[in-house]
Design a protein around this motif. Structure first.
Motif, mmCIF file in Angstrom:
data_model
loop_
_atom_site.group_PDB
_atom_site.id
_atom_site.type_symbol
_atom_site.label_atom_id
_atom_site.label_comp_id
_atom_site.label_asym_id
_atom_site.label_seq_id
_atom_site.Cartn_x
_atom_site.Cartn_y
_atom_site.Cartn_z
ATOM 1 N N VAL A 1 0.848 -1.199 0.000
ATOM 2 C CA VAL A 1 0.000 0.000 0.000
ATOM 3 C C VAL A 1 0.879 1.242 0.000
ATOM 4 O O VAL A 1 1.827 1.350 0.786
ATOM 5 C CB VAL A 1 -0.922 0.005 1.240
ATOM 6 N N THR A 2 0.547 2.201 -0.850
ATOM 7 C CA THR A 2 1.310 3.442 -0.918
ATOM 8 C C THR A 2 0.748 4.477 0.057
ATOM 9 O O THR A 2 -0.371 4.344 0.562
ATOM 10 C CB THR A 2 1.260 4.031 -2.334
ATOM 11 N N LEU A 3 1.519 5.529 0.289
ATOM 12 C CA LEU A 3 1.046 6.626 1.126
ATOM 13 C C LEU A 3 -0.217 7.243 0.546
ATOM 14 O O LEU A 3 -1.176 7.538 1.282
ATOM 15 C CB LEU A 3 2.132 7.697 1.259
ATOM 16 N N ASP A 4 -0.237 7.440 -0.755
ATOM 17 C CA ASP A 4 -1.406 8.053 -1.393
ATOM 18 C C ASP A 4 -2.641 7.173 -1.252
ATOM 19 O O ASP A 4 -3.758 7.686 -1.077
ATOM 20 C CB ASP A 4 -1.119 8.314 -2.881
ATOM 21 N N GLN A 5 -2.457 5.861 -1.341
ATOM 22 C CA GLN A 5 -3.600 4.960 -1.169
ATOM 23 C C GLN A 5 -4.156 5.038 0.243
ATOM 24 O O GLN A 5 -5.369 5.008 0.449
ATOM 25 C CB GLN A 5 -3.187 3.523 -1.511
ATOM 26 N N LEU A 6 -3.277 5.143 1.221
ATOM 27 C CA LEU A 6 -3.723 5.266 2.610
ATOM 28 C C LEU A 6 -4.418 6.607 2.852
ATOM 29 O O LEU A 6 -5.496 6.666 3.448
ATOM 30 C CB LEU A 6 -2.535 5.105 3.560
ATOM 31 N N LEU A 7 -3.798 7.669 2.349
ATOM 32 C CA LEU A 7 -4.360 9.009 2.567
ATOM 33 C C LEU A 7 -5.688 9.193 1.834
ATOM 34 O O LEU A 7 -6.589 9.868 2.334
ATOM 35 C CB LEU A 7 -3.357 10.075 2.109
ATOM 36 N N GLY A 8 -5.803 8.596 0.669
ATOM 37 C CA GLY A 8 -7.027 8.748 -0.106
ATOM 38 C C GLY A 8 -8.059 7.688 0.176
ATOM 39 O O GLY A 8 -9.192 7.760 -0.337
ATOM 40 N N GLU B 1 9.034 -1.340 3.631
ATOM 41 C CA GLU B 1 8.689 -0.555 2.458
ATOM 42 C C GLU B 1 9.400 -1.156 1.264
ATOM 43 O O GLU B 1 10.616 -1.304 1.262
ATOM 44 C CB GLU B 1 9.099 0.907 2.628
ATOM 45 N N VAL B 2 8.621 -1.524 0.244
ATOM 46 C CA VAL B 2 9.171 -2.059 -0.996
ATOM 47 C C VAL B 2 8.811 -1.100 -2.120
ATOM 48 O O VAL B 2 8.253 -0.030 -1.882
ATOM 49 C CB VAL B 2 8.637 -3.484 -1.276
ATOM 50 N N ALA B 3 9.121 -1.479 -3.347
ATOM 51 C CA ALA B 3 8.920 -0.563 -4.466
ATOM 52 C C ALA B 3 7.467 -0.126 -4.623
ATOM 53 O O ALA B 3 7.192 1.006 -4.995
ATOM 54 C CB ALA B 3 9.406 -1.212 -5.760
ATOM 55 N N SER B 4 6.527 -1.022 -4.324
ATOM 56 C CA SER B 4 5.109 -0.716 -4.531
ATOM 57 C C SER B 4 4.428 -0.114 -3.312
ATOM 58 O O SER B 4 3.250 0.236 -3.375
ATOM 59 C CB SER B 4 4.355 -1.993 -4.943
ATOM 60 N N GLY B 5 5.119 -0.013 -2.196
ATOM 61 C CA GLY B 5 4.505 0.552 -1.001
ATOM 62 C C GLY B 5 4.907 -0.194 0.260
ATOM 63 O O GLY B 5 5.977 -0.798 0.316
ATOM 64 N N TYR B 6 4.023 -0.175 1.249
ATOM 65 C CA TYR B 6 4.285 -0.814 2.540
ATOM 66 C C TYR B 6 3.507 -2.123 2.642
ATOM 67 O O TYR B 6 2.380 -2.242 2.171
ATOM 68 C CB TYR B 6 3.865 0.099 3.684
ATOM 69 N N PHE C 1 9.796 -7.586 -9.183
ATOM 70 C CA PHE C 1 11.097 -8.110 -8.747
ATOM 71 C C PHE C 1 11.525 -7.411 -7.459
ATOM 72 O O PHE C 1 11.947 -8.059 -6.489
ATOM 73 C CB PHE C 1 12.139 -7.888 -9.847
ATOM 74 N N LEU C 2 11.434 -6.087 -7.437
ATOM 75 C CA LEU C 2 11.820 -5.323 -6.247
ATOM 76 C C LEU C 2 10.965 -5.721 -5.054
ATOM 77 O O LEU C 2 11.471 -5.914 -3.941
ATOM 78 C CB LEU C 2 11.684 -3.824 -6.521
ATOM 79 N N ASP C 3 9.655 -5.852 -5.276
ATOM 80 C CA ASP C 3 8.755 -6.233 -4.187
ATOM 81 C C ASP C 3 9.112 -7.614 -3.636
ATOM 82 O O ASP C 3 9.168 -7.823 -2.420
ATOM 83 C CB ASP C 3 7.301 -6.249 -4.666
ATOM 84 N N TYR C 4 9.359 -8.563 -4.533
ATOM 85 C CA TYR C 4 9.623 -9.934 -4.109
ATOM 86 C C TYR C 4 10.869 -10.025 -3.246
ATOM 87 O O TYR C 4 10.910 -10.750 -2.257
ATOM 88 C CB TYR C 4 9.765 -10.846 -5.320
ATOM 89 N N PHE C 5 11.900 -9.262 -3.634
ATOM 90 C CA PHE C 5 13.151 -9.306 -2.895
ATOM 91 C C PHE C 5 13.265 -8.186 -1.865
ATOM 92 O O PHE C 5 14.353 -7.878 -1.376
ATOM 93 C CB PHE C 5 14.334 -9.286 -3.866
ATOM 94 N N SER C 6 12.116 -7.576 -1.524
ATOM 95 C CA SER C 6 12.032 -6.557 -0.460
ATOM 96 C C SER C 6 12.975 -5.379 -0.695
ATOM 97 O O SER C 6 13.676 -4.935 0.213
ATOM 98 C CB SER C 6 12.303 -7.192 0.911
#
Length: 201
Positions: free
Chosen positions: A22-29, A62-67, A155-160
């Motif tokens: 989840v991104t910051l914008d997704q949480l805030l919105g 925190e990974v590439a796509s969010g938290y 790839f970034l998400d999978y490998f944190s």
């Protein structure tokens, strides 16, 4: 306004319940849309949650796509035994190919083969793309215009990882590149090694 304790609980629950980072914008919105909250304050809450989970079996990262919440990497070898039939097995050849793409991207298949000294099987490239770790980002302006490969956000998400800048620095032109990635993927039981010249994933 929302009380600090309730705010932390709400953010914790939102990240926990999400099916993807989840991104910051997704949480805030989304879950926080009815509250007056800015990005610095939300980051502070997320940092506090990271500290809360520092000594636990799961952690907030925190990974590439969010938290997201995930199990601690050092517990992976034990946890993988809970799902012995679900863990995909990949060869060392696949991980070495993936490592070369990660560190040298964008890179062509021919350039990968030149470094490795062996041909890269079509199946390895297909597997990396089907897994969502690698994609074609263009074509090199040379005869034949070979495809240029690069890693993806998956790839970034999978490998944190948050970005490719988080990859460890390389000290030598060709170290055992695949070891870091294999180690990170231990929970998927990925230590199978290939033996053929034209290698299989």
């Amino acid at each position: 306004m929302i009380a600090d304790k309730q705010l932390k609980q709400l953010v914790e629950a939102a990240v926990f319940a999400a099916e993807a980072p989840v991104t910051l914008d997704q949480l805030l919105g989304g879950v926080l849309a009815d509250y007056r909250l800015n990005r610095p304050r939300l980051r502070q809450v997320l940092d506090e949650l990271k500290d809360d989970y520092r000594e636990r079996g799961i952690e907030l990262v925190e990974v590439a796509s969010g938290y997201r919440f995930q199990t601690r990497s050092e517990l992976g070898p034990a946890l993988v035994n809970m799902w012995p039939d679900r863990a995909p097995r990949y060869s060392a050849a696949l991980f070495e190919t993936l490592a070369l793409i990660a560190w040298r991207q964008p890179v062509t298949r021919g350039e990968i083969e030149a470094v490795r000294g062996v041909s890269v099987s079509t199946q390895i490239m297909k597997t990396l793309q089907e897994r969502g770790w690698v994609k074609v980002v263009g074509h090199k302006e040379v005869p034949g215009r070979p495809a240029l490969y690069a890693t993806t956000k998956a790839f970034l998400d999978y490998f944190s990882l948050q970005s490719v800048a988080d990859l460890p620095a390389l000290a030598q032109p060709r170290p055992e590149l695949e070891l870091d990635l294999e180690s990170a993927a231990d929970t998927n039981d990925t230590r199978e090694r290939g033996t053929n010249k034209e290698e299989n994933p």
